[in-house]
Design an enzyme around this catalytic site. Structure first.
Site, PDB file in Angstrom:
ATOM      1  N   TYR A   1      18.885  38.952  69.361  1.00  0.00           N
ATOM      2  CA  TYR A   1      20.169  39.639  69.167  1.00  0.00           C
ATOM      3  C   TYR A   1      21.343  38.651  69.316  1.00  0.00           C
ATOM      4  O   TYR A   1      22.268  38.644  68.497  1.00  0.00           O
ATOM      5  CB  TYR A   1      20.286  40.786  70.178  1.00  0.00           C
ATOM      6  CG  TYR A   1      21.647  41.419  70.239  1.00  0.00           C
ATOM      7  CD1 TYR A   1      22.042  42.382  69.305  1.00  0.00           C
ATOM      8  CD2 TYR A   1      22.568  41.073  71.242  1.00  0.00           C
ATOM      9  CE1 TYR A   1      23.309  42.959  69.359  1.00  0.00           C
ATOM     10  CE2 TYR A   1      23.824  41.649  71.301  1.00  0.00           C
ATOM     11  CZ  TYR A   1      24.191  42.588  70.357  1.00  0.00           C
ATOM     12  OH  TYR A   1      25.445  43.149  70.404  1.00  0.00           O
TER      13      TYR A   1
ATOM     14  N   LYS B   1      25.630  43.259  62.360  1.00  0.00           N
ATOM     15  CA  LYS B   1      24.836  44.475  62.578  1.00  0.00           C
ATOM     16  C   LYS B   1      24.624  45.256  61.283  1.00  0.00           C
ATOM     17  O   LYS B   1      23.654  46.008  61.155  1.00  0.00           O
ATOM     18  CB  LYS B   1      25.503  45.351  63.636  1.00  0.00           C
ATOM     19  CG  LYS B   1      25.491  44.713  65.035  1.00  0.00           C
ATOM     20  CD  LYS B   1      26.345  45.502  66.018  1.00  0.00           C
ATOM     21  CE  LYS B   1      26.347  44.867  67.399  1.00  0.00           C
ATOM     22  NZ  LYS B   1      27.338  45.507  68.303  1.00  0.00           N
TER      23      LYS B   1
ATOM     24  N   TYR C   1      33.622  51.519  66.303  1.00  0.00           N
ATOM     25  CA  TYR C   1      33.354  52.112  67.624  1.00  0.00           C
ATOM     26  C   TYR C   1      34.300  53.279  67.881  1.00  0.00           C
ATOM     27  O   TYR C   1      34.443  54.142  67.024  1.00  0.00           O
ATOM     28  CB  TYR C   1      33.428  51.018  68.716  1.00  0.00           C
ATOM     29  CG  TYR C   1      32.647  49.812  68.279  1.00  0.00           C
ATOM     30  CD1 TYR C   1      31.260  49.881  68.217  1.00  0.00           C
ATOM     31  CD2 TYR C   1      33.267  48.656  67.825  1.00  0.00           C
ATOM     32  CE1 TYR C   1      30.518  48.813  67.752  1.00  0.00           C
ATOM     33  CE2 TYR C   1      32.534  47.578  67.363  1.00  0.00           C
ATOM     34  CZ  TYR C   1      31.160  47.670  67.331  1.00  0.00           C
ATOM     35  OH  TYR C   1      30.445  46.634  66.862  1.00  0.00           O
TER      36      TYR C   1
ATOM     37  N   SER D   1      29.596  41.279  65.640  1.00  0.00           N
ATOM     38  CA  SER D   1      28.987  42.576  65.274  1.00  0.00           C
ATOM     39  C   SER D   1      28.961  42.859  63.773  1.00  0.00           C
ATOM     40  O   SER D   1      28.306  43.822  63.359  1.00  0.00           O
ATOM     41  CB  SER D   1      29.726  43.712  65.964  1.00  0.00           C
ATOM     42  OG  SER D   1      29.389  43.738  67.322  1.00  0.00           O
TER      43      SER D   1
ATOM     44  N   VAL E   1      33.762  40.975  67.452  1.00  0.00           N
ATOM     45  CA  VAL E   1      34.668  40.464  68.481  1.00  0.00           C
ATOM     46  C   VAL E   1      35.091  39.010  68.246  1.00  0.00           C
ATOM     47  O   VAL E   1      35.895  38.480  69.005  1.00  0.00           O
ATOM     48  CB  VAL E   1      34.115  40.620  69.923  1.00  0.00           C
ATOM     49  CG1 VAL E   1      34.119  42.067  70.369  1.00  0.00           C
ATOM     50  CG2 VAL E   1      32.745  39.990  70.069  1.00  0.00           C
TER      51      VAL E   1
END
Ligand code: DON
Length: 304
Positions: free
Chosen positions: A188, A66, A240, A63, A258
């Site tokens: 993705y 992102k 998050y 991530s 992760v």
């Protein structure tokens, strides 16, 4: 103590700490890693580059990418981007479906999976050769030659990507995905499979500490205002449902993945990357957070 001595001292201390985390087993290939790996690398605006442990080993940045896909989409679309994704912390897990239904398929922010899928869709619509063009964009941000996708990791995630498929189809039903969900998901998974080292990450993210200008060739990637906004989203949404706690403990904008990586930015000062693959219950590196908490405590500098 100088920065190098503090990093070495904290590394030696935290390496011995009992790691309460677990590898991200929901993507099978992510378990294929030495769970004891631990690396740290800092890059500063006054030319300090220093790393310890496995700081030159490449790992799956997941991530963390992102932030980079958001930056590319932001530089292509400008402020129109925020019609398709919001900038509020979600307070939910990175792969949660809950808010999407009640919020009509507009994801809370670009760092939860739902938001990153919308960003991937935007890039697919705007790039001729999405995978090559995105990699080219990332490579321009630093002098790092080491960046590349991992077909092994992307395929592994695709094979079990039921939840991301559900997210993507739900958003499509609200007409906030333009392309075919299978194409968006494939892109993705490739984005998430990018591999880099702590050294590569800290050098690359340094432009976010430098008002949006790259260090290699002083090229402006984002305006000062846009750079502030990206750092603000990292601050409020980068971890998050642990974003508040990360701000409380560490006090820097940052982003986790992760694969066990975390990158954090101190605007006007430095970028620092930490890698330790075992994750806490929120999906963020256990030792990574411990290290960064101690680092800002010892150096007594954070954005607050
Ligand atoms: O979509 C996923 O679940 C992964 N490719 C990325 C999730 C992730 O890294 C969340 N970070 N802590």
């Amino acid at each position: 103590m100088n920065i190098e001595e503090i990093i070495q001292k904290l590394y030696d201390k935290i390496k011995l700490v009992d790691d309460k985390g677990h590898l991200a087993s929901y993507i099978p290939e992510l378990e294929n890693v030495n769970s004891e790996s631990f690396g740290v690398h800092i890059s500063t605006l006054n030319n300090l580059n220093f790393g310890v442990g496995n700081c030159y080993d490449k790992f799956s940045i997941q991530s963390i990418v992102k932030v980079l896909s958001l930056i590319m989409a932001y530089s292509l679309l400008g402020e129109k981007l925020w019609n398709r994704v919001k900038v509020e912390p979600s307070g939910t897990a990175f792969n949660s479906l809950i808010q999407l239904e009640v919020e009509n398929g507009i994801p809370r922010n670009p760092f939860i999976n739902a938001g990153a899928l919308v960003i991937a869709d935007i890039l697919l619509s705007h790039l001729n050769k999405p995978k090559e063009d995105f990699l080219g964009f990332v490579k321009k941000l630093s002098d790092s030659k080491e960046i590349g996708y991992s077909a092994r990791i992307a395929t592994s995630e695709k094979n079990v990507g039921y939840r991301n498929a559900a997210l993507c189809n739900l958003i499509k039903s609200f007409e906030n995905i333009e392309n075919e969900p299978s194409e968006v998901l494939d892109f993705y998974y490739n984005l998430c499979s990018l591999e880099m080292s702590c050294e590569g990450l800290s050098k690359l993210f340094l432009f976010l500490a430098n008002d949006g200008f790259t260090l290699v060739d002083n090229k402006q990637i984002l305006t000062r205002s846009q750079t502030k906004r990206i750092n603000a989203i990292m601050q409020t949404c980068g971890f998050y449902d642990e974003s508040g706690e990360f701000a409380f403990k560490v006090g820097l904008p940052g982003k986790s993945g992760v694969g066990g990586g975390i990158v954090a930015v101190h605007p006007k000062h430095y970028a620092i990357a930490v890698w330790s693959p075992k994750l806490n219950k929120k999906g963020n590196s256990y030792k990574g957070i411990r290290f960064l908490e101690d680092f800002t405590t010892e150096t007594e500098i954070s954005i607050f």
